[in-house]
Structures are given as structure tokens and as C-alpha cells.
Design a protein around this motif. Structure first.
Motif, PDB file in Angstrom:
ATOM      1  N   VAL A 348       0.827  -1.202   0.000  1.00  0.00           N
ATOM      2  CA  VAL A 348       0.000   0.000   0.000  1.00  0.00           C
ATOM      3  C   VAL A 348       0.867   1.260   0.000  1.00  0.00           C
ATOM      4  O   VAL A 348       0.636   2.188  -0.793  1.00  0.00           O
ATOM      5  N   PHE A 349       1.868   1.303   0.867  1.00  0.00           N
ATOM      6  CA  PHE A 349       2.684   2.514   0.948  1.00  0.00           C
ATOM      7  C   PHE A 349       3.618   2.657  -0.253  1.00  0.00           C
ATOM      8  O   PHE A 349       3.977   3.779  -0.629  1.00  0.00           O
ATOM      9  N   SER A 350       4.011   1.555  -0.860  1.00  0.00           N
ATOM     10  CA  SER A 350       4.777   1.640  -2.106  1.00  0.00           C
ATOM     11  C   SER A 350       3.926   2.258  -3.211  1.00  0.00           C
ATOM     12  O   SER A 350       4.403   3.093  -3.993  1.00  0.00           O
ATOM     13  N   LEU A 351       2.660   1.880  -3.260  1.00  0.00           N
ATOM     14  CA  LEU A 351       1.751   2.440  -4.267  1.00  0.00           C
ATOM     15  C   LEU A 351       1.435   3.909  -3.975  1.00  0.00           C
ATOM     16  O   LEU A 351       1.274   4.709  -4.897  1.00  0.00           O
ATOM     17  N   ILE A 352       1.361   4.270  -2.693  1.00  0.00           N
ATOM     18  CA  ILE A 352       1.173   5.681  -2.352  1.00  0.00           C
ATOM     19  C   ILE A 352       2.380   6.489  -2.828  1.00  0.00           C
ATOM     20  O   ILE A 352       2.236   7.593  -3.374  1.00  0.00           O
TER      21      ILE A 352
END
Length: 365
Positions: A348-352
């Protein structure tokens, strides 16, 4: 200067979606045996990863549409919040220990890894601060000194969580941002030397890291303990050949290779998809890094340029460390492969982060 948004860099989006597709396929294959054994559902990890991916893509699109410059005034608050969350993992009943490492906050049916938020927060904070007064970094005591304290704080937190790999990835991104941000080369050379000594000290002073280091130097000296991960990973990669054994045909995932769907999923990818699959994934990461650097160079404002650079370097370093570990070029450390490995917080945070990178690309020349 008022910047007018343009079309985003579609190549960044395409590279990430292709990497994510590889990841979904490999999580399904690599985790099926372990999932069936642990939960009687071979699709357990895959189903959870799909949900995290969908949530991450939605947030990525939202972040890509909000002007990144609005984040600057809140960068300090993001950093403080992420540091407090990183400290919360040490509170009994809040933190969750897995394989001897305390890196997660227990949320009942799920868990959250604060270091993933910390990666983003540090990059946003540094991008904002460095863009305000770049010449201040030339002063070692008053300019660079506070950032060195920040590096020490973050590295210390992550080492206490037994997460050396993430510490190296974050500090590596900070290091390059400081250099680009205006620090003197002689100061950065000394800092780099100190960083290498710090990594060696962290490995030598912790018994399990020392075993990993000796296992890296000569895995055959202790093939059933310190060299086990490296040897099993190399067996997987080596048996893949040119085109691989075929999807779902891995033998190493049958409890020979540890962490086959997280830290060592790249080895399963090599076993099933062969040299061709490995090269495709590496080229996609190179494409992502190239477009990210291009975005950083062509961004007209310093905050956006440093933000794009930090996000790109952090993803690139994490990928290089993971693939280096899997291929036996680096000692074993617990770090996932971005967009490929199983893990909700990381994905999720990589995609953010990619959403922010696409956001900056909308304002680049």
C-alpha cells in the motif's frame, strides 16, 4: 511560480502495474503450499494481497490527483507521527513480534508496519526542508548536523526493530537527497564511510547478523543454518534455467526455501519463470527508476524534484538489496521486493509513493 498540471508519466504507471501483475501471479504460486498447510486455503495469502493491491491502487490514484505541494506544510507532522508509531511497536500488547523481529503494530486480523509510513514521511520532510535553504547544508554543524541526528534516530529505531535492510534503504535515500540538496562532497564522503562502519558494527555486534554475514561469506561452511537461506535461494534460481520450470512448478516452495512468498519470492520467480522472467522484472525496475529520475530532473521546483528523487531511490535501493540477497550478492536481510512480495503495509505505501511520483510528473517539463 504557478505550475500548470499536464498529463502524468504513463510509463511510470505502466511499469508499476506490470510489476504488480508479476507480484500477484508469484504470490499466488509461491504462497499456495504454505497457505494450504497453515489455513487449508491455498488462496489465503493471494486473496489478502489482492485486497491490499486494490486498496493501494485506489489510494495511488487519489494521491496522484492532489497537488503534491500541499503536503509540504504538514511534512513535520507526518514525520513525528510516523516516529511515534515506530516507537509504539515496543509497547506490550501493541507491538507484534514475528520471527524475533518487532516491526508490526497488531490490529487484530491484520497488522501494520510503521517503517513503511516512515519511509514516505522522511522523504517528504527532507524534500520540504532541503528545498527551503539548500546552501545551509554547506555548514556541517548548523546545516548538516540536524539531519545527521535524524539519520541516527531513524537508523536506531529500525535497528531496535531488527530491520537492518529497511534502515539501509531509508538512510541510503536520505544520503543521496542530502548530496543533491547541497551538502559538500567531503562531508558526504565522511558520512558514507561512517555509514559503512555503522553497518559492519550492526552486523558484528548482533549474533544473528554475524551468522548471516559468515553465511554470506561461505554458505557451504554451515549449509543447514547460517548458509541455508542463501543456498536454497541459489538452488531455486539455478534450477530455473532460461525459461523456468513453469508457473506453479516450483519445488523450493515446498518448505525448502524460507519466506518463499515474502523476502525470497524473487527466487521462486526465477525458478518458475527462468532467466527470461528475472530479466523482465529487472528491466521493469530499471524503467521505473529511469522515469523517476527523469521526473526529478525535469521538475521545475526543488521540493518536487527532491521528492521524486527520494521516492525513486528508495524503491530502487530496496529492489537492489532484495535481489542482491536472493542472488547471493549480499548478506541475508529481511527486506521485501517492492510490488512483488507479499505484504499489505509494504504494498500500500509503495503504491502511495508511486502516486506521489506520478503527481510530480504532472508538473514536470
Amino acid at each position: 511560480m504557478r505550475l500548470k498540471p499536464r498529463a502524468p508519466d504513463f510509463t511510470i504507471f505502466l511499469a508499476v502495474i506490470l510489476l504488480l501483475t508479476f507480484g500477484m501471479i508469484m504470490v499466488l504460486s509461491a504462497s499456495s503450499v504454505r497457505a494450504a498447510y497453515a489455513t487449508n486455503n491455498p488462496f489465503y495469502f493471494f486473496q489478502r494481497q489482492v485486497l491490499w493491491a486494490l486498496a493501494g491502487i485506489v489510494v495511488m490514484f487519489v494521491v496522484a490527483r492532489i497537488d503534491y505541494r500541499r503536503l509540504a506544510p504538514y511534512s513535520k507532522h507526518f514525520l513525528i507521527f510516523s516516529i511515534l508509531l515506530s516507537l509504539a511497536v515496543f509497547i506490550p500488547g501493541v507491538g507484534k513480534k514475528v520471527l524475533g523481529a518487532t516491526r508490526w503494530i497488531n490490529l487484530g486480523p491484520a497488522s501494520f508496519q510503521p517503517s513503511e509510513l516512515l519511509k514516505l514521511s522522511v522523504i517528504i520532510f527532507l524534500s520540504h526542508k532541503l528545498s527551503q535553504n539548500p546552501h545551509k547544508l554547506e555548514d556541517l554543524k548548523r546545516g548538516l548536523g540536524p539531519y545527521l541526528l535524524l539519520i541516527g534516530l531513524i537508523a536506531g529505531l529500525l535497528l531496535l526493530q531488527r530491520d537492518l535492510g529497511t534502515a539501509i534503504a531509508i538512510c541510503g535515500a536520505i544520503y543521496l537527497m542530502l548530496y543533491v540538496g547541497g551538502a559538500k562532497p567531503q562531508h558526504m564522503l565522511s558520512l558514507g564511510f561512517a555509514g559503512v562502519l555503522g553497518i559492519l558494527a550492526a552486523a558484528i555486534l548482533e549474533p544473528y547478523r554475524m551468522r548471516r554475514l559468515t553465511g554470506f561469506i561461505d554458505p557451504w561452511a554451515d549449509p543447514l543454518d547460517s548458509g541455508f537461506h542463501t543456498l536454497q535461494s541459489l538452488f531455486a534460481l539455478g534450477s530455473g534455467g532460461l525459461f523456468g520450470a513453469g508457473m506453479g512448478q516450483s519445488k523450493q516452495k515446498y518448505f525448502y526455501l524460507p519466506e518463499q512468498h515474502t523476502d525470497f519470492i524473487f527466487a521462486i520467480l526465477g525458478e518458475e519463470l527462468g532467466w527470461v522472467g528475472v530479466v523482465c522484472v529487472i528491466l521493469l525496475f530499471f524503467l521505473l527508476i529511469w522515469r523517476g529520475i527523469r521526473t526529478a530532473v525535469s521538475c521545475p521546483d526543488a521540493f518536487g524534484s527532491l521528492l521524486a528523487l527520494g521516492l525513486t531511490v528508495q524503491v530502487g535501493l530496496q529492489a537492489i538489496i532484495n535481489m542482491g540477497v536472493v542472488s547471493g550478492l549480499l548478506p541475508v536481510t529481511g527486506i521485501t521486493l517492492p510490488f512483488i512480495s507479499y505484504g499489505g503495509s509494504s504494498l500500500v505505501f509503495s503504491l502511495i509513493g508511486i502516486g506521489l511520483l506520478i503527481n510530480v510528473s504532472r508538473f514536470s517539463r
